[in-house]
Design a protein around this motif. Structure first.
Motif, PDB file in Angstrom:
ATOM      1  N   VAL A  59       4.584  -4.580  11.426  1.00 25.04           N
ATOM      2  CA  VAL A  59       5.385  -5.677  10.862  1.00 25.04           C
ATOM      3  C   VAL A  59       4.510  -6.523   9.939  1.00 25.04           C
ATOM      4  N   ILE A  60       3.305  -6.812  10.388  1.00 31.00           N
ATOM      5  CA  ILE A  60       2.377  -7.580   9.550  1.00 31.00           C
ATOM      6  C   ILE A  60       2.092  -6.825   8.253  1.00 31.00           C
ATOM      7  N   LEU A  61       1.812  -5.528   8.365  1.00 30.69           N
ATOM      8  CA  LEU A  61       1.529  -4.716   7.178  1.00 30.69           C
ATOM      9  C   LEU A  61       2.736  -4.668   6.244  1.00 30.69           C
ATOM     10  N   ALA A  62       3.921  -4.479   6.794  1.00 23.61           N
ATOM     11  CA  ALA A  62       5.133  -4.419   5.963  1.00 23.61           C
ATOM     12  C   ALA A  62       5.338  -5.724   5.204  1.00 23.61           C
ATOM     13  N   THR A  63       5.072  -6.836   5.849  1.00 23.74           N
ATOM     14  CA  THR A  63       5.218  -8.132   5.188  1.00 23.74           C
ATOM     15  C   THR A  63       4.218  -8.269   4.057  1.00 23.74           C
ATOM     16  N   MET A  64       2.986  -7.836   4.306  1.00 25.52           N
ATOM     17  CA  MET A  64       1.972  -7.912   3.262  1.00 25.52           C
ATOM     18  C   MET A  64       2.328  -7.010   2.086  1.00 25.52           C
ATOM     19  N   LEU A  65       2.857  -5.835   2.374  1.00 22.10           N
ATOM     20  CA  LEU A  65       3.274  -4.927   1.307  1.00 22.10           C
ATOM     21  C   LEU A  65       4.428  -5.529   0.504  1.00 22.10           C
ATOM     22  N   LYS A  66       5.316  -6.186   1.194  1.00 25.99           N
ATOM     23  CA  LYS A  66       6.461  -6.819   0.529  1.00 25.99           C
ATOM     24  C   LYS A  66       5.996  -7.897  -0.450  1.00 25.99           C
ATOM     25  N   HIS A  67       4.873  -8.520  -0.147  1.00 28.94           N
ATOM     26  CA  HIS A  67       4.352  -9.578  -0.999  1.00 28.94           C
ATOM     27  C   HIS A  67       3.369  -9.063  -2.038  1.00 28.94           C
ATOM     28  N   ARG A  71      -2.445  -1.089  -3.836  1.00 28.18           N
ATOM     29  CA  ARG A  71      -2.404   0.175  -3.082  1.00 28.18           C
ATOM     30  C   ARG A  71      -3.683   0.372  -2.267  1.00 28.18           C
ATOM     31  N   LYS A  72      -4.812   0.096  -2.877  1.00 27.84           N
ATOM     32  CA  LYS A  72      -6.086   0.254  -2.171  1.00 27.84           C
ATOM     33  C   LYS A  72      -6.112  -0.615  -0.923  1.00 27.84           C
ATOM     34  N   LEU A  73      -5.685  -1.856  -1.058  1.00 34.41           N
ATOM     35  CA  LEU A  73      -5.680  -2.779   0.074  1.00 34.41           C
ATOM     36  C   LEU A  73      -4.703  -2.316   1.156  1.00 34.41           C
ATOM     37  N   ALA A  74      -3.538  -1.833   0.747  1.00 32.97           N
ATOM     38  CA  ALA A  74      -2.551  -1.343   1.717  1.00 32.97           C
ATOM     39  C   ALA A  74      -3.100  -0.167   2.514  1.00 32.97           C
ATOM     40  N   ILE A  75      -3.810   0.709   1.851  1.00 29.75           N
ATOM     41  CA  ILE A  75      -4.394   1.869   2.535  1.00 29.75           C
ATOM     42  C   ILE A  75      -5.481   1.423   3.512  1.00 29.75           C
ATOM     43  N   LEU A  76      -6.322   0.467   3.094  1.00 31.77           N
ATOM     44  CA  LEU A  76      -7.350  -0.053   3.997  1.00 31.77           C
ATOM     45  C   LEU A  76      -6.723  -0.705   5.231  1.00 31.77           C
ATOM     46  N   MET A  77      -5.659  -1.456   5.012  1.00 30.81           N
ATOM     47  CA  MET A  77      -4.977  -2.113   6.132  1.00 30.81           C
ATOM     48  C   MET A  77      -4.359  -1.085   7.077  1.00 30.81           C
ATOM     49  N   ALA A  78      -3.727  -0.072   6.509  1.00 31.06           N
ATOM     50  CA  ALA A  78      -3.117   0.975   7.341  1.00 31.06           C
ATOM     51  C   ALA A  78      -4.191   1.718   8.137  1.00 31.06           C
ATOM     52  N   LEU A  79      -5.330   1.971   7.506  1.00 33.09           N
ATOM     53  CA  LEU A  79      -6.427   2.638   8.222  1.00 33.09           C
ATOM     54  C   LEU A  79      -6.933   1.783   9.385  1.00 33.09           C
ATOM     55  N   ASN A  80      -7.029   0.463   9.180  1.00 32.76           N
ATOM     56  CA  ASN A  80      -7.422  -0.422  10.273  1.00 32.76           C
ATOM     57  C   ASN A  80      -6.461  -0.297  11.450  1.00 32.76           C
ATOM     58  N   ILE A  81      -5.171  -0.262  11.148  1.00 33.48           N
ATOM     59  CA  ILE A  81      -4.154  -0.157  12.198  1.00 33.48           C
ATOM     60  C   ILE A  81      -4.241   1.194  12.896  1.00 33.48           C
ATOM     61  N   ILE A  82      -4.405   2.259  12.123  1.00 38.03           N
ATOM     62  CA  ILE A  82      -4.483   3.604  12.711  1.00 38.03           C
ATOM     63  C   ILE A  82      -5.722   3.738  13.598  1.00 38.03           C
ATOM     64  N   ILE A  83      -6.857   3.247  13.133  1.00 32.66           N
ATOM     65  CA  ILE A  83      -8.073   3.300  13.946  1.00 32.66           C
ATOM     66  C   ILE A  83      -7.870   2.532  15.244  1.00 32.66           C
ATOM     67  N   ASP A  84      -7.305   1.341  15.146  1.00 35.10           N
ATOM     68  CA  ASP A  84      -7.058   0.522  16.332  1.00 35.10           C
ATOM     69  C   ASP A  84      -6.117   1.223  17.301  1.00 35.10           C
ATOM     70  N   THR A  85      -5.085   1.871  16.778  1.00 38.23           N
ATOM     71  CA  THR A  85      -4.096   2.533  17.633  1.00 38.23           C
ATOM     72  C   THR A  85      -4.661   3.799  18.272  1.00 38.23           C
ATOM     73  N   VAL A  86      -5.308   4.628  17.480  1.00 32.15           N
ATOM     74  CA  VAL A  86      -5.791   5.916  17.996  1.00 32.15           C
ATOM     75  C   VAL A  86      -6.918   5.722  19.014  1.00 32.15           C
ATOM     76  N   ILE A 131       3.113   5.054   4.191  1.00 33.04           N
ATOM     77  CA  ILE A 131       2.343   4.453   5.280  1.00 33.04           C
ATOM     78  C   ILE A 131       3.154   4.441   6.564  1.00 33.04           C
ATOM     79  N   PHE A 132       4.426   4.092   6.480  1.00 35.56           N
ATOM     80  CA  PHE A 132       5.237   4.066   7.695  1.00 35.56           C
ATOM     81  C   PHE A 132       5.473   5.470   8.252  1.00 35.56           C
ATOM     82  N   LEU A 133       5.512   6.469   7.397  1.00 31.36           N
ATOM     83  CA  LEU A 133       5.600   7.840   7.892  1.00 31.36           C
ATOM     84  C   LEU A 133       4.341   8.219   8.669  1.00 31.36           C
ATOM     85  N   VAL A 134       3.186   7.825   8.151  1.00 28.71           N
ATOM     86  CA  VAL A 134       1.927   8.080   8.860  1.00 28.71           C
ATOM     87  C   VAL A 134       1.910   7.316  10.184  1.00 28.71           C
ATOM     88  N   LEU A 135       2.293   6.045  10.155  1.00 30.98           N
ATOM     89  CA  LEU A 135       2.321   5.253  11.386  1.00 30.98           C
ATOM     90  C   LEU A 135       3.318   5.833  12.394  1.00 30.98           C
TER      91      LEU A 135
END
Length: 157
Positions: A59-67, A71-86, A131-135
């Protein structure tokens, strides 16, 4: 009175910063400077904690993307989330990891750096979908792993 859309991006995203703080840095261990949030506490509940943390971070990532983050920043953020989750999904090691790796706080720091450097670009809806497909794939993998572990445990009883 200013319309919400005319406010600077950081003013419109205060609730995102508050949610990230709640998840990663809300509480302080008495007598120390060590801070933690609800994310590592939620992750003490197997699977459900990991899923709830993933959803809130998404939800946080989606809000940031909406604003309109880049692309580089979105990918870094998604990677942070994926690392944290996995890594957070690994029993015991993941629980310890969650107290130290604060993906939401990292993403807020990245967001502030992004706006201070003036690299604000378009919203990138195509990137949002990817990103949401990956998540979602990560989430599906966690559910599959939980089912297999449950089947394995049940087979011994």
């Amino acid at each position: 009175m200013e319309r919400p859309d005319s406010l600077p991006p950081t003013s419109r995203l205060i609730w995102v910063e508050r949610l990230a703080r709640l998840l990663d840095n809300q509480f302080r261990l008495p007598g120390t400077n060590f801070r933690f949030g609800l994310d590592p506490i939620l992750n003490l509940v197997p699977v459900l904690g990991d899923i709830s943390g993933l959803l809130l971070s998404s939800v946080i990532l989606a809000t940031m993307l909406k604003h309109g983050v880049s692309r580089k920043l979105a990918i870094l953020m998604a990677l942070n989330i994926i690392i944290d989750t996995v890594i957070g999904a690994i029993p015991l090691l993941g629980n310890i990891f969650d107290f130290y790796y604060k993906s939401n706080a990292r993403n807020i720091r990245l967001l502030r750096e992004h706006y201070e450097e003036g690299k604000h670009q378009g919203s990138g809806w195509g990137l949002i979908v990817c990103i949401f497909l990956v998540l979602f794939a990560v989430l599906a993998g966690l559910v599959y792993l939980f089912v297999k572990i449950a089947e394995w445990v049940i087979s011994y009883f």
